[in-house]
Enzyme design. Sequence first.
Site, PDB file in Angstrom:
ATOM      1  N   ASP A 101      68.839 -18.373  -8.742  1.00  0.00           N
ATOM      2  CA  ASP A 101      68.696 -19.415  -9.676  1.00  0.00           C
ATOM      3  C   ASP A 101      70.266 -18.739 -10.632  1.00  0.00           C
ATOM      4  O   ASP A 101      71.036 -19.269 -10.988  1.00  0.00           O
ATOM      5  CB  ASP A 101      67.419 -20.144 -10.274  1.00  0.00           C
ATOM      6  CG  ASP A 101      67.464 -21.267  -9.528  1.00  0.00           C
ATOM      7  OD1 ASP A 101      67.605 -21.430  -8.300  1.00  0.00           O
ATOM      8  OD2 ASP A 101      66.205 -21.813  -9.282  1.00  0.00           O
ATOM      9  N   HIS A 108      69.573 -28.846  -3.536  1.00  0.00           N
ATOM     10  CA  HIS A 108      69.561 -28.906  -1.578  1.00  0.00           C
ATOM     11  C   HIS A 108      67.368 -29.085  -1.459  1.00  0.00           C
ATOM     12  O   HIS A 108      67.752 -29.645  -0.471  1.00  0.00           O
ATOM     13  CB  HIS A 108      69.553 -27.512  -1.366  1.00  0.00           C
ATOM     14  CG  HIS A 108      68.591 -26.098  -1.778  1.00  0.00           C
ATOM     15  ND1 HIS A 108      69.193 -25.691  -3.196  1.00  0.00           N
ATOM     16  CD2 HIS A 108      68.518 -24.991  -1.169  1.00  0.00           C
ATOM     17  CE1 HIS A 108      68.585 -24.795  -2.991  1.00  0.00           C
ATOM     18  NE2 HIS A 108      68.157 -23.691  -2.588  1.00  0.00           N
ATOM     19  N   ARG A 109      67.042 -28.376  -1.577  1.00  0.00           N
ATOM     20  CA  ARG A 109      65.513 -29.072  -1.931  1.00  0.00           C
ATOM     21  C   ARG A 109      65.100 -30.362  -2.374  1.00  0.00           C
ATOM     22  O   ARG A 109      64.312 -31.256  -1.272  1.00  0.00           O
ATOM     23  CB  ARG A 109      64.516 -27.848  -2.842  1.00  0.00           C
ATOM     24  CG  ARG A 109      63.257 -27.976  -2.643  1.00  0.00           C
ATOM     25  CD  ARG A 109      62.397 -26.616  -3.103  1.00  0.00           C
ATOM     26  NE  ARG A 109      63.242 -25.863  -2.354  1.00  0.00           N
ATOM     27  CZ  ARG A 109      63.971 -24.941  -2.552  1.00  0.00           C
ATOM     28  NH1 ARG A 109      64.226 -24.623  -3.878  1.00  0.00           N
ATOM     29  NH2 ARG A 109      64.388 -23.506  -1.739  1.00  0.00           N
ATOM     30  N   ASP A 118      62.990 -24.409   5.210  1.00  0.00           N
ATOM     31  CA  ASP A 118      63.962 -22.867   5.338  1.00  0.00           C
ATOM     32  C   ASP A 118      65.159 -22.897   4.610  1.00  0.00           C
ATOM     33  O   ASP A 118      66.180 -24.458   4.965  1.00  0.00           O
ATOM     34  CB  ASP A 118      64.257 -22.443   6.990  1.00  0.00           C
ATOM     35  CG  ASP A 118      64.466 -21.316   7.349  1.00  0.00           C
ATOM     36  OD1 ASP A 118      63.797 -20.158   6.257  1.00  0.00           O
ATOM     37  OD2 ASP A 118      64.969 -20.565   7.297  1.00  0.00           O
ATOM     38  N   ASN A 121      55.617 -19.195  -0.699  1.00  0.00           N
ATOM     39  CA  ASN A 121      57.227 -18.843  -2.097  1.00  0.00           C
ATOM     40  C   ASN A 121      56.346 -20.111  -3.636  1.00  0.00           C
ATOM     41  O   ASN A 121      56.026 -20.777  -3.343  1.00  0.00           O
ATOM     42  CB  ASN A 121      58.240 -19.308  -1.666  1.00  0.00           C
ATOM     43  CG  ASN A 121      59.283 -18.537  -2.836  1.00  0.00           C
ATOM     44  OD1 ASN A 121      58.644 -19.427  -4.265  1.00  0.00           O
ATOM     45  ND2 ASN A 121      59.786 -18.638  -2.328  1.00  0.00           N
ATOM     46  N   GLY A 141      65.042 -16.388  -7.554  1.00  0.00           N
ATOM     47  CA  GLY A 141      65.293 -16.202  -6.552  1.00  0.00           C
ATOM     48  C   GLY A 141      66.905 -16.395  -7.159  1.00  0.00           C
ATOM     49  O   GLY A 141      67.471 -15.940  -7.839  1.00  0.00           O
ATOM     50  N   GLU A 156      58.945 -15.475  11.362  1.00  0.00           N
ATOM     51  CA  GLU A 156      60.883 -16.187  12.138  1.00  0.00           C
ATOM     52  C   GLU A 156      61.447 -15.825  13.406  1.00  0.00           C
ATOM     53  O   GLU A 156      61.899 -14.378  12.743  1.00  0.00           O
ATOM     54  CB  GLU A 156      61.051 -16.289  10.839  1.00  0.00           C
ATOM     55  CG  GLU A 156      60.856 -17.056   9.837  1.00  0.00           C
ATOM     56  CD  GLU A 156      61.339 -17.469   8.253  1.00  0.00           C
ATOM     57  OE1 GLU A 156      62.680 -17.165   8.795  1.00  0.00           O
ATOM     58  OE2 GLU A 156      60.878 -17.998   7.336  1.00  0.00           O
ATOM     59  N   LYS A 183      59.116 -22.163  -4.242  1.00  0.00           N
ATOM     60  CA  LYS A 183      58.879 -23.482  -3.601  1.00  0.00           C
ATOM     61  C   LYS A 183      58.497 -24.438  -4.087  1.00  0.00           C
ATOM     62  O   LYS A 183      58.815 -25.555  -3.347  1.00  0.00           O
ATOM     63  CB  LYS A 183      58.970 -23.046  -2.090  1.00  0.00           C
ATOM     64  CG  LYS A 183      60.274 -23.733  -0.853  1.00  0.00           C
ATOM     65  CD  LYS A 183      59.992 -22.740   0.392  1.00  0.00           C
ATOM     66  CE  LYS A 183      60.879 -21.676   0.765  1.00  0.00           C
ATOM     67  NZ  LYS A 183      60.776 -21.442   2.124  1.00  0.00           N
TER      68      LYS A 183
HETATM   69  P1  ITT Z   1      58.365 -19.001   3.288  1.00  0.00           P
HETATM   70  O1  ITT Z   1      59.907 -18.813   4.430  1.00  0.00           O
HETATM   71  O2  ITT Z   1      57.094 -18.314   2.838  1.00  0.00           O
HETATM   72  O3  ITT Z   1      58.464 -20.645   2.647  1.00  0.00           O
HETATM   73  P2  ITT Z   1      60.640 -17.487   0.954  1.00  0.00           P
HETATM   74  O4  ITT Z   1      60.822 -17.144   0.400  1.00  0.00           O
HETATM   75  O5  ITT Z   1      60.821 -15.902   1.943  1.00  0.00           O
HETATM   76  O6  ITT Z   1      59.081 -18.249   1.183  1.00  0.00           O
HETATM   77  P3  ITT Z   1      63.014 -18.281   2.071  1.00  0.00           P
HETATM   78  O7  ITT Z   1      62.718 -18.021   4.042  1.00  0.00           O
HETATM   79  O8  ITT Z   1      63.176 -19.760   3.153  1.00  0.00           O
HETATM   80  O9  ITT Z   1      61.937 -18.816   1.993  1.00  0.00           O
HETATM   81  O10 ITT Z   1      63.904 -17.830   2.458  1.00  0.00           O
HETATM   82  C1  ITT Z   1      64.952 -18.140   1.004  1.00  0.00           C
HETATM   83  C2  ITT Z   1      65.406 -17.405  -0.513  1.00  0.00           C
HETATM   84  O11 ITT Z   1      66.742 -18.201  -0.410  1.00  0.00           O
HETATM   85  C3  ITT Z   1      64.436 -17.610  -1.329  1.00  0.00           C
HETATM   86  O12 ITT Z   1      63.692 -16.419  -0.850  1.00  0.00           O
HETATM   87  C4  ITT Z   1      64.873 -17.621  -2.132  1.00  0.00           C
HETATM   88  O13 ITT Z   1      65.279 -15.575  -2.636  1.00  0.00           O
HETATM   89  C5  ITT Z   1      66.194 -17.859  -1.896  1.00  0.00           C
HETATM   90  N1  ITT Z   1      66.289 -19.245  -2.800  1.00  0.00           N
HETATM   91  C6  ITT Z   1      65.868 -20.643  -1.462  1.00  0.00           C
HETATM   92  N2  ITT Z   1      66.264 -21.246  -2.700  1.00  0.00           N
HETATM   93  C7  ITT Z   1      66.430 -21.251  -3.583  1.00  0.00           C
HETATM   94  C8  ITT Z   1      66.873 -22.030  -4.865  1.00  0.00           C
HETATM   95  O14 ITT Z   1      66.394 -23.445  -4.540  1.00  0.00           O
HETATM   96  N3  ITT Z   1      67.077 -21.050  -6.414  1.00  0.00           N
HETATM   97  C9  ITT Z   1      66.464 -19.817  -5.956  1.00  0.00           C
HETATM   98  N4  ITT Z   1      66.869 -19.099  -4.086  1.00  0.00           N
HETATM   99  C10 ITT Z   1      66.229 -20.117  -2.984  1.00  0.00           C
END
Ligand code: ITT
Length: 190
Positions: A149, A174-175, A71, A15, A147, A42, A18
Site C-alpha cells: 500500500d 483491485h479487491r 489470490d 491475512n 503490504g 499453492e 485482506k
Molecule cells: P492468503 O493467501 O492467506 O489469503 P496472503 O497475504 O498470502 O494471504 P496472497 O497470496 O494473495 O495473500 O498475497 C498477496 C500479497 O500481495 C499480500 O501478502 C500483500 O503483500 C500483497 N497485496 C495484495 N493486495 C494488497 C493490497 O490491497 N495492499 C497491499 N498489498 C497487497
Amino acid sequence: MNQKIPSTLLFVTSNPNKELEVRKILNKNGVSFQHMDANYQEIQSSSLKTIAAESARCLYEQLKNPLFLEDSGLFIEQLGGFPGPYSSYVYKTIGNSGVLKLMSNIGNRTSRFESVVAYAENHKNIHLFSGIVSGRIADKKRGKGWGFDPIFIPGNCDETYAEMGIESKQRVSHRYIAFTKFSDWFKTNG
Ligand code: ITT
C-alpha cells in the site's frame, strides 16, 4: 487444519488485512460469511487465476463446504511482471524497501494490482472473479498501510493506497472490483 467447520460460506485467508477489507465490501453488499484463518498450499503458476482456482478446488476437497479465497499480487511492468504471484513471499523477504531498490534506476514505473476471487460451490464448479487496477510505483514509501500500500499509486491519483486510507482505497481497489463482481453474482446465483 483442525478447526471446527461451520456449515456456512467460508472465506479462507491467513491475512487479517485482506479479511477486514473483504468484510467491509461484502457486508455492504449483503453477503455473509465465516472467516477461516488458514494457510494453504499453492501451486506454482504465473497466472493468479490458475493458482486461485486450484487452491479453491483443493480446499473444497478437504473441507467439503462452499468457500471462497482470494489470490492477489502486484505486477511491475519493467520487472517482467515481478513479483506477481510471488507477492506475498517478496513482501515478507525484501519488503517495500527491496522493491524500491530494484526500481531505483527505472523511469517507467507502470504497474498493476490484481485480485482473483475463486468461489468453490463444489469440487467441480469453481467460479472466478477478477479485479485489476493499473497504476505506478511511488519513488518512496508514502503513508501507513499494509503490504505494498505505501508504494502503489492507483490510476490517475497522486496518493498511494496507504495515503488514501482504507475507506477511499475501498472505492477503487483491485479487491473492491473483484469482490463486487463476486457479490453481485452470488446474490442471484449462489
Ligand atoms: P492468503 O493467501 O492467506 O489469503 P496472503 O497475504 O498470502 O494471504 P496472497 O497470496 O494473495 O495473500 O498475497 C498477496 C500479497 O500481495 C499480500 O501478502 C500483500 O503483500 C500483497 N497485496 C495484495 N493486495 C494488497 C493490497 O490491497 N495492499 C497491499 N498489498 C497487497
